[in-house]
Enzyme design. Sequence first.
Site, PDB file in Angstrom:
ATOM      1  N   CYS A  77       0.870  -1.182   0.000  1.00  0.00           N
ATOM      2  CA  CYS A  77       0.000   0.000   0.000  1.00  0.00           C
ATOM      3  C   CYS A  77       0.903   1.227   0.000  1.00  0.00           C
ATOM      4  CB  CYS A  77      -0.873  -0.028   1.258  1.00  0.00           C
ATOM      5  SG  CYS A  77      -1.889   1.439   1.516  1.00  0.00           S
ATOM      6  N   CYS A 188      -0.749   3.905  -6.506  1.00  0.00           N
ATOM      7  CA  CYS A 188      -1.620   3.259  -5.511  1.00  0.00           C
ATOM      8  C   CYS A 188      -1.826   1.837  -6.003  1.00  0.00           C
ATOM      9  CB  CYS A 188      -2.953   3.995  -5.405  1.00  0.00           C
ATOM     10  SG  CYS A 188      -4.206   3.116  -4.433  1.00  0.00           S
TER      11      CYS A 188
END
EC number: 5.1.1.3
Length: 260
Positions: A77, A188
């Site tokens: 992440c 992302c």
Amino acid sequence: MQDDLKNAPIGFFDSGLGGLSVLRKALEMMPNENYIYYGDSKHAPYGEKTPQEIRSLSFNAIEFLIKKGAKAIVIACNTATSAAAHDLREYYKDIPIIGIEPALKPAIKLHETGSVIVMATKATLNQEKFKNLMDKYGEHREVIPLPCPGLVEFIEAGDLEGEDVKNFLREKLNPYMDREISSIVLGCTHYPFVKDVIQDIVGEKVDIIDGSSGTVRELKRRLEENNMESESKKKGNLDIFNSLEDKKILELSKKLIEIK
């Protein structure tokens, strides 16, 4: 004891389903390892949270994976890496912790001209880590930070190619289509799941890059360095967990990682 460590699983963690794009690459590059994936979909997206909230949630996720016996951790992440990786490494000194960051360096190296768009969450783009990347690589090339609040929610809902997500992405990208764009960095881990839609909008001449391969190469290097890599010749096991105890989210996780 060393054999037990070699056979222990690698823990992957993300704010939701995005980290499955990195895990997918690990399964391809290191199929004999065992894996545990923890998605925190209950608290997704992290991109709109404060750094303190992100750190707290990240510590909870790492604790879960360590209790499950993880020998190494991948923070799959970008937002959690930016906000929490330093503190996590300081606290868990005995376990390799690998993060992910926007693949700006390879994007710049791919072409000698053209602007680079970095699509990411607000939290990632606001962190010091990204600003340092901008200072380092944005000196001679235009780097365009493009926050995409709302995109994670489409992916968490399983909407990867519907009209709504297509319209959302067109609205984000169309203002830049009159410029010479050489590359788009997916900053992302959720975003690779809509890579095909992005490619359709920007055209085949624009390269779309994410940091998955580099992260998995670093994971492999760290395991070898610590003599922790699995010696099994068989395909490893994969267990998927999610803070949102919903059958649909686990089914979607398996679909995204292409588990039959």
